[in-house]
Design a protein around this motif. Structure first.
Motif, PDB file in Angstrom:
ATOM      1  N   UNK A  10      44.296   9.677  25.722  1.00 20.93           N
ATOM      2  CA  UNK A  10      42.984  10.009  26.288  1.00 20.93           C
ATOM      3  C   UNK A  10      43.111  11.200  27.213  1.00 20.93           C
ATOM      4  N   UNK A  11      41.989  11.829  27.484  1.00 22.09           N
ATOM      5  CA  UNK A  11      41.987  13.021  28.335  1.00 22.09           C
ATOM      6  C   UNK A  11      40.766  13.016  29.243  1.00 22.09           C
ATOM      7  N   UNK A  12      40.985  13.404  30.490  1.00 25.50           N
ATOM      8  CA  UNK A  12      39.866  13.642  31.393  1.00 25.50           C
ATOM      9  C   UNK A  12      39.447  15.097  31.217  1.00 25.50           C
ATOM     10  N   UNK A  13      38.174  15.320  30.942  1.00 28.03           N
ATOM     11  CA  UNK A  13      37.693  16.664  30.621  1.00 28.03           C
ATOM     12  C   UNK A  13      36.508  17.042  31.508  1.00 28.03           C
ATOM     13  N   UNK A  14      36.277  18.353  31.706  1.00 23.27           N
ATOM     14  CA  UNK A  14      35.050  18.759  32.393  1.00 23.27           C
ATOM     15  C   UNK A  14      33.856  18.488  31.492  1.00 23.27           C
ATOM     16  N   UNK A  15      32.755  18.068  32.080  1.00 25.88           N
ATOM     17  CA  UNK A  15      31.567  17.724  31.304  1.00 25.88           C
ATOM     18  C   UNK A  15      30.877  18.999  30.850  1.00 25.88           C
ATOM     19  N   UNK A  16      31.254  19.476  29.674  1.00 28.34           N
ATOM     20  CA  UNK A  16      30.700  20.728  29.157  1.00 28.34           C
ATOM     21  C   UNK A  16      29.261  20.576  28.671  1.00 28.34           C
ATOM     22  N   UNK A  17      28.739  19.363  28.694  1.00 32.23           N
ATOM     23  CA  UNK A  17      27.334  19.159  28.299  1.00 32.23           C
ATOM     24  C   UNK A  17      26.394  19.534  29.433  1.00 32.23           C
ATOM     25  N   UNK A  38      34.915  13.774  33.220  1.00 36.69           N
ATOM     26  CA  UNK A  38      34.514  12.579  32.479  1.00 36.69           C
ATOM     27  C   UNK A  38      35.609  12.168  31.495  1.00 36.69           C
ATOM     28  N   UNK A  39      35.487  10.974  30.972  1.00 37.77           N
ATOM     29  CA  UNK A  39      36.348  10.461  29.898  1.00 37.77           C
ATOM     30  C   UNK A  39      35.939  11.186  28.620  1.00 37.77           C
ATOM     31  N   UNK A  40      36.871  11.860  27.959  1.00 40.29           N
ATOM     32  CA  UNK A  40      36.530  12.572  26.738  1.00 40.29           C
ATOM     33  C   UNK A  40      35.818  11.633  25.753  1.00 40.29           C
ATOM     34  N   UNK A  41      34.621  12.017  25.281  1.00 42.92           N
ATOM     35  CA  UNK A  41      33.793  11.093  24.489  1.00 42.92           C
ATOM     36  C   UNK A  41      34.482  10.457  23.282  1.00 42.92           C
ATOM     37  N   UNK A  42      35.153  11.245  22.448  1.00 47.37           N
ATOM     38  CA  UNK A  42      35.769  10.659  21.252  1.00 47.37           C
ATOM     39  C   UNK A  42      36.983   9.790  21.588  1.00 47.37           C
ATOM     40  N   UNK A  43      37.585  10.007  22.761  1.00 47.91           N
ATOM     41  CA  UNK A  43      38.654   9.112  23.194  1.00 47.91           C
ATOM     42  C   UNK A  43      38.106   7.725  23.520  1.00 47.91           C
ATOM     43  N   UNK A  44      36.851   7.665  23.927  1.00 47.59           N
ATOM     44  CA  UNK A  44      36.205   6.362  24.133  1.00 47.59           C
ATOM     45  C   UNK A  44      36.003   5.642  22.800  1.00 47.59           C
ATOM     46  N   UNK A  45      35.667   6.405  21.756  1.00 45.22           N
ATOM     47  CA  UNK A  45      35.575   5.800  20.418  1.00 45.22           C
ATOM     48  C   UNK A  45      36.939   5.249  19.995  1.00 45.22           C
TER      49      UNK A  45
END
Length: 291
Positions: A10-17, A38-45
């Protein structure tokens, strides 16, 4: 079927949205301090796929493996609130500036220590969009890989069956175990945080966080409850070759960055009246925007 040792990359990423005017620095690099992490979205999947396996096979464990600054421990806690058992944070100044090649090398060295049965990761991170780290980790470990996974259909000690989501449809594939699986955003969303788990793990900390907290009771709490200790590893802990880490191990070089700002030349206000909508449609057809 034996209990599984599952690792989620998993990766913590800047919220580019939610990019604002301060999102870029003068040198063209991302101003991570200006964007929420934030928690990278696809890592949550990917985490949800791991938790479903944990639910299915009694005694299985799910660990998060992430690389980043000390604050990246936030996503390990988030995962623990959702059902993960703990995690490992790779944090060291020598990891800084890593591209996908250096990142996958560091992760693969940590995975040699952990010895999981299966590795699950998101397809790609929203800050880089390369989709390279998962496959590179598989190559460095010499493991088979299944990409674009949407659902893990079945699994035993010898083989895994996975449904993949592709541009032109879906396909079902099998691969030998152990395996690296990267998961699409079309896979089921991750379950929410559980209130009881939040109460149980809210004081989970890395050694660095405990030092910075300067709260004696946290040290006592961690001594009594070892499940609150988030593992923190540096370069020496994973016995890595420093030449292959950070900037020195990153052949990817950014030559130029161009900021593109979209601005409208003119605007037109419309009401919801049928006449206004019809008039707009005529203009769009006349300008060949439509039709």
């Amino acid at each position: 079927m034996k209990a599984l040792k599952i690792v989620v990359l998993a990766k913590q990423v800047p919220d580019t949205r939610n990019v604002g005017k301060d999102a870029m620095k003068a040198d063209g690099t991302v101003n991570r301090a200006a964007l929420p992490a934030i928690f990278n979205p696809e890592d949550l999947n990917a985490l949800e796929q791991a938790l479903e396996l944990k639910d299915k096979f009694a005694g299985s464990t799910v660990q998060i493996l992430t690389m980043g600054p000390p604050r990246a421990a936030d996503i390990i806690r988030d995962a623990m609130f959702r059902g993960a058992d703990g995690g490992v944070l790779l944090t060291d100044r020598k990891f800084a500036g890593a591209d996908t090649l250096a990142t996958s090398y560091a992760l693969s060295r940590a995975l040699v220590n952990i010895q999981p049965d299966i590795i699950i990761a998101g397809r790609q991170a929203i800050d880089g969009d390369t989709a390279q780290v998962g496959p590179q980790v598989a190559e460095k470990l010499g493991w088979p890989q299944v990409t674009y996974a949407e659902q893990i259909l079945s699994l035993d000690e010898k083989e895994i069956k996975v449904k993949r989501r592709l541009d032109n449809g879906v396909e079902t594939v099998t691969a030998p175990m152990p395996v690296v699986v990267t998961v699409n955003g079309s896979a089921p969303d991750c379950r929410p945080q559980h209130a009881k788990r939040v109460m149980k793990y809210k004081y989970a900390r890395t050694a660095t966080e405990l030092q910075e907290a300067d709260m004696d009771y946290l040290g006592t709490l961690h001594g009594d409850r070892p499940y609150l200790n988030i593992v923190e590893w540096g370069v020496t802990d994973i016995e890595a070759d420093e030449v292959q880490l950070g900037l020195s191990g990153s052949p990817t070089k950014v030559k130029t960055i161009e900021n593109v700002v979209f601005a409208s030349k003119e605007a037109k206000k419309l009401t919801s009246a049928d006449g206004d909508i019809n008039e707009l449609m005529k203009e769009l057809i006349a300008s060949h925007t439509l039709g």
